[in-house]
Enzyme design. Structure first.
Site, PDB file in Angstrom:
ATOM      1  N   HIS A 136       0.839  -1.200   0.000  1.00 46.13           N
ATOM      2  CA  HIS A 136       0.000   0.000   0.000  1.00 46.13           C
ATOM      3  C   HIS A 136       0.870   1.244   0.000  1.00 46.13           C
ATOM      4  CE1 HIS A 136       0.564   1.002   4.312  1.00 46.13           C
ATOM      5  NE2 HIS A 136       0.446  -0.299   4.537  1.00 46.13           N
ATOM      6  N   CYS A 183       2.588  -5.072   6.671  1.00 40.49           N
ATOM      7  CA  CYS A 183       2.402  -4.684   5.269  1.00 40.49           C
ATOM      8  C   CYS A 183       3.678  -4.116   4.665  1.00 40.49           C
ATOM      9  CB  CYS A 183       1.282  -3.645   5.154  1.00 40.49           C
ATOM     10  SG  CYS A 183      -0.341  -4.360   5.401  1.00 40.49           S
TER      11      CYS A 183
END
Length: 184
Positions: free
Chosen positions: A143, A159
């Site tokens: 992301h 992440c």
């Protein structure tokens, strides 16, 4: 004349008897009549076919030690981008995965508090989300971020953070099913 009337009455009665008997026979037969069994086709829903990449021969290789993600197209390095990875206790999982979901302008839910942050300036996911695994209800993916000073660091909840411009470019190059290899 009386004989004609008697014959006429007798004929009428006989005709009535025949018609009534016929109707009774038809009624009895109708009752025993069985309609042919109608067979309707069974509706079966096949399991969805696994999605295949629409970008053939592409793959992502994440090197946690170099803090980079590399995009390969037809086994040639097409691009590489600096990344931030999972911090201690929230390490980015290693192994072979595939892209399983892609979102533009995603909503983020904090993994500890459950607070939901809609798309926009406050959203820490940035403009794109490329999910490749779920670990104990924790979704892991690539992301964007606006805090570029953290790239190269181990700071996320597992992440892989990237510059918004980089994740937007990467988003255009991968698809559901694209292989993702995360190596130590």
């Amino acid at each position: 004349m009386a004989t004609k009337l008697q014959n006429s009455s007798l004929s009428g009665a006989l005709m009535l008897l025949c018609v009534t008997t016929g109707l009774l026979i038809v009624g009895v037969q109708w009752r025993n009549f069985s309609m042919p069994k109608l067979e309707f086709p069974k509706l079966e829903f096949a399991a969805p076919k696994p999605e295949t990449p629409t970008k053939p021969n592409s793959r992502l290789v994440v090197d946690l030690s170099d803090r980079q993600v590399k995009l390969y197209k037809k086994d040639k390095l097409a691009a590489k981008y600096p990344i931030a990875i999972g911090k201690e206790g929230w390490e980015t999982p290693t192994g072979s995965f595939k892209v399983i979901r892609m979102l533009e302008n995603p909503t983020w839910q904090h993994p500890i508090t459950g607070e939901k942050i809609p798309p926009g300036e406050r959203n820490p996911l940035g403009k794109r989300w490329i999910e490749f695994t779920a670990q104990d209800k924790l979704l892991i993916g690539f992301h964007g971020t606006t805090d570029y000073s953290l790239l190269g660091e181990a700071v996320s909840h597992g992440c892989i953070r990237m510059k918004n411009a980089h994740i937007t470019a990467l988003y255009k190059e991968v698809a559901i099913g694209t292989p993702v290899i995360v190596q130590p």
